[in-house]
Structure formats: structure tokens, C-alpha cells
Design a protein around this motif. Structure first.
Motif, PDB file in Angstrom:
ATOM      1  N   PRO A  10       0.823  -1.210   0.000  1.00 54.48           N
ATOM      2  CA  PRO A  10       0.000   0.000   0.000  1.00 54.48           C
ATOM      3  C   PRO A  10       0.861   1.265   0.000  1.00 54.48           C
ATOM      4  O   PRO A  10       2.020   1.247   0.419  1.00 54.48           O
ATOM      5  CB  PRO A  10      -0.792  -0.105   1.306  1.00 54.48           C
ATOM      6  N   VAL A  11       0.272   2.368  -0.477  1.00 52.17           N
ATOM      7  CA  VAL A  11       0.981   3.649  -0.498  1.00 52.17           C
ATOM      8  C   VAL A  11       1.260   4.054   0.954  1.00 52.17           C
ATOM      9  O   VAL A  11       0.333   4.152   1.756  1.00 52.17           O
ATOM     10  CB  VAL A  11       0.144   4.741  -1.201  1.00 52.17           C
ATOM     11  N   PRO A  12       2.530   4.276   1.315  1.00 51.89           N
ATOM     12  CA  PRO A  12       2.857   4.670   2.693  1.00 51.89           C
ATOM     13  C   PRO A  12       2.204   5.998   3.076  1.00 51.89           C
ATOM     14  O   PRO A  12       1.963   6.852   2.215  1.00 51.89           O
ATOM     15  CB  PRO A  12       4.383   4.808   2.680  1.00 51.89           C
ATOM     16  N   ALA A  13       1.950   6.168   4.349  1.00 52.73           N
ATOM     17  CA  ALA A  13       1.277   7.374   4.853  1.00 52.73           C
ATOM     18  C   ALA A  13       2.069   8.643   4.541  1.00 52.73           C
ATOM     19  O   ALA A  13       1.490   9.722   4.388  1.00 52.73           O
ATOM     20  CB  ALA A  13       1.041   7.247   6.352  1.00 52.73           C
ATOM     21  N   ASP A  14       3.403   8.538   4.425  1.00 53.11           N
ATOM     22  CA  ASP A  14       4.213   9.732   4.180  1.00 53.11           C
ATOM     23  C   ASP A  14       4.370  10.056   2.690  1.00 53.11           C
ATOM     24  O   ASP A  14       5.103  10.968   2.325  1.00 53.11           O
ATOM     25  CB  ASP A  14       5.588   9.582   4.834  1.00 53.11           C
ATOM     26  N   LYS A  15       3.683   9.319   1.823  1.00 53.90           N
ATOM     27  CA  LYS A  15       3.734   9.563   0.371  1.00 53.90           C
ATOM     28  C   LYS A  15       2.383  10.050  -0.120  1.00 53.90           C
ATOM     29  O   LYS A  15       1.339   9.678   0.415  1.00 53.90           O
ATOM     30  CB  LYS A  15       4.093   8.272  -0.386  1.00 53.90           C
ATOM     31  N   ASP A  16       2.386  10.866  -1.152  1.00 52.10           N
ATOM     32  CA  ASP A  16       1.156  11.370  -1.741  1.00 52.10           C
ATOM     33  C   ASP A  16       0.720  10.477  -2.895  1.00 52.10           C
ATOM     34  O   ASP A  16       1.543   9.807  -3.529  1.00 52.10           O
ATOM     35  CB  ASP A  16       1.360  12.794  -2.270  1.00 52.10           C
ATOM     36  N   LEU A  17      -0.578  10.477  -3.177  1.00 44.21           N
ATOM     37  CA  LEU A  17      -1.128   9.788  -4.339  1.00 44.21           C
ATOM     38  C   LEU A  17      -1.654  10.856  -5.288  1.00 44.21           C
ATOM     39  O   LEU A  17      -2.337  11.792  -4.858  1.00 44.21           O
ATOM     40  CB  LEU A  17      -2.251   8.827  -3.930  1.00 44.21           C
ATOM     41  N   GLU A  74       4.068   9.784  -5.016  1.00 45.95           N
ATOM     42  CA  GLU A  74       5.068  10.844  -5.017  1.00 45.95           C
ATOM     43  C   GLU A  74       6.291  10.362  -5.795  1.00 45.95           C
ATOM     44  O   GLU A  74       6.763   9.250  -5.602  1.00 45.95           O
ATOM     45  CB  GLU A  74       5.446  11.124  -3.569  1.00 45.95           C
ATOM     46  N   ILE A  75       6.777  11.197  -6.651  1.00 52.47           N
ATOM     47  CA  ILE A  75       7.863  10.770  -7.527  1.00 52.47           C
ATOM     48  C   ILE A  75       9.220  11.218  -6.998  1.00 52.47           C
ATOM     49  O   ILE A  75       9.325  12.182  -6.246  1.00 52.47           O
ATOM     50  CB  ILE A  75       7.665  11.301  -8.960  1.00 52.47           C
ATOM     51  N   ASP A  76      10.235  10.492  -7.412  1.00 55.20           N
ATOM     52  CA  ASP A  76      11.597  10.899  -7.114  1.00 55.20           C
ATOM     53  C   ASP A  76      11.939  12.092  -8.002  1.00 55.20           C
ATOM     54  O   ASP A  76      11.237  12.386  -8.965  1.00 55.20           O
ATOM     55  CB  ASP A  76      12.569   9.747  -7.395  1.00 55.20           C
ATOM     56  N   ALA A  77      13.016  12.730  -7.692  1.00 54.16           N
ATOM     57  CA  ALA A  77      13.432  13.896  -8.463  1.00 54.16           C
ATOM     58  C   ALA A  77      13.700  13.512  -9.917  1.00 54.16           C
ATOM     59  O   ALA A  77      14.229  12.445 -10.204  1.00 54.16           O
ATOM     60  CB  ALA A  77      14.679  14.510  -7.848  1.00 54.16           C
ATOM     61  N   ILE A  78      13.305  14.398 -10.809  1.00 56.10           N
ATOM     62  CA  ILE A  78      13.598  14.262 -12.231  1.00 56.10           C
ATOM     63  C   ILE A  78      14.613  15.350 -12.554  1.00 56.10           C
ATOM     64  O   ILE A  78      14.400  16.522 -12.219  1.00 56.10           O
ATOM     65  CB  ILE A  78      12.323  14.444 -13.076  1.00 56.10           C
ATOM     66  N   THR A  79      15.714  14.974 -13.174  1.00 57.53           N
ATOM     67  CA  THR A  79      16.756  15.937 -13.521  1.00 57.53           C
ATOM     68  C   THR A  79      16.538  16.434 -14.945  1.00 57.53           C
ATOM     69  O   THR A  79      16.501  15.645 -15.888  1.00 57.53           O
ATOM     70  CB  THR A  79      18.150  15.302 -13.390  1.00 57.53           C
ATOM     71  N   ILE A  80      16.356  17.753 -15.069  1.00 55.16           N
ATOM     72  CA  ILE A  80      16.236  18.390 -16.379  1.00 55.16           C
ATOM     73  C   ILE A  80      17.363  19.410 -16.507  1.00 55.16           C
ATOM     74  O   ILE A  80      18.003  19.760 -15.519  1.00 55.16           O
ATOM     75  CB  ILE A  80      14.861  19.071 -16.565  1.00 55.16           C
TER      76      ILE A  80
END
Length: 154
Positions: A40-47, A76-82
Motif C-alpha cells: 500500500p501507499v505509505p502514509a508519508d507519500k502522496d497519491l 510521489e515521484i523521485d526527483a527528475i533531472t532536467i
């Protein structure tokens, strides 16, 4: 069971972080959606609700949502490098508008410069303020003067 109740109970497929899950259509608590994912999505992560060609929507963990077949969600996503003008930046969205991209550098990209998406092996694309750009690691942008004065004729 009435036809309406039967249609309401029909199983549909939704996607969370690229994995398919079966659920029923209709009004669904976000907490139920969070629990579908394994683990399940952890409580500290957003959906988030992935909305095609628009800004994605962060879901309130205590809220509800009308769920329909084919909906896509992500956590919640990890950082994306642009890169903008050869400088690396980390962003935390799958999609950003031109206005949001112009605000990534500090100071912002000035209004007198255009923002361009560097497309390998194709013509580069000018990013308008209202355009929504899908992001992934390594996407490159550059700026150029919005208006070039060629000078006086000799």
C-alpha cells in the motif's frame, strides 16, 4: 440486483505506478485506492491522479473520487533531472507548464527570452507558457532571445 446496481458493481481496471488493479467504478475513498497498491501507499507519500495533457492532481488522503475504467495514478515521484541552458535542475512533477518551467531557474527565465525543448534528431519545439511538457530524466531546454534585431542594412 437492478441493472443500475449491477453496472455500478462492475469491475474496472485502474493503474497505480504503472501496475494494473481491479476495483469497482463509482465514488471511492482515496484511502481505498492507496490500499489497492501492493505494498500500500505509505502514509508519508502522496497519491496523484495522472491527467493527460493537463496538470496532475494531488489527492487528499481523506477525500473521495469518482473512479472510472482506465484511470491512472502515481505516488510521489523521485526527483527528475532536467537541464535548462546546460544547468541541471531537479523537479518533482511528471508534467509542467511553460510558465512553471520558466520559474525553475533562479532568477526566472526573462520574458524577453523564449524557452525551447531540445528534441534530439528533430526540430526543437518552442514551449509556450500554457503548453504542458511531459518530463523525464535528461530532458533539455534552452533559451534564446525572443526577438532578434538583425541590425541596420548597409
Amino acid at each position: 440486483m437492478t441493472a443500475q446496481a449491477e453496472a455500478h458493481a462492475k469491475k474496472i481496471t485502474i493503474y497505480i505506478d504503472g501496475e494494473s488493479y481491479e476495483t469497482t467504478s463509482g465514488r471511492t475513498p482515496v484511502a481505498t485506492l492507496r490500499g489497492l497498491r501492493r505494498p500500500p501507499v505509505p502514509a508519508d507519500k502522496d497519491l496523484w491522479l495522472d491527467i493527460e495533457d493537463e496538470q496532475d492532481q494531488e489527492l487528499d488522503a481523506a477525500g473521495t473520487l469518482d473512479v472510472v475504467d482506465g484511470m491512472r495514478f502515481f505516488t510521489e515521484i523521485d526527483a527528475i533531472t532536467i537541464r535548462i541552458d546546460r544547468v541541471e535542475y531537479e523537479v518533482y512533477k511528471h508534467k509542467m507548464t511553460g510558465v512553471e518551467l520558466r520559474a525553475v531557474p533562479s532568477p526566472d527565465v526573462p520574458a524577453d527570452r523564449d524557452l525551447w525543448l531540445d528534441v534530439p534528431d528533430k526540430r526543437d519545439v518552442k514551449v509556450q507558457d500554457e503548453d504542458v511538457v511531459r518530463l523525464k530524466d535528461g530532458v533539455r531546454f534552452f533559451t534564446a532571445p525572443g526577438r532578434i534585431n538583425p541590425g541596420r542594412a548597409s
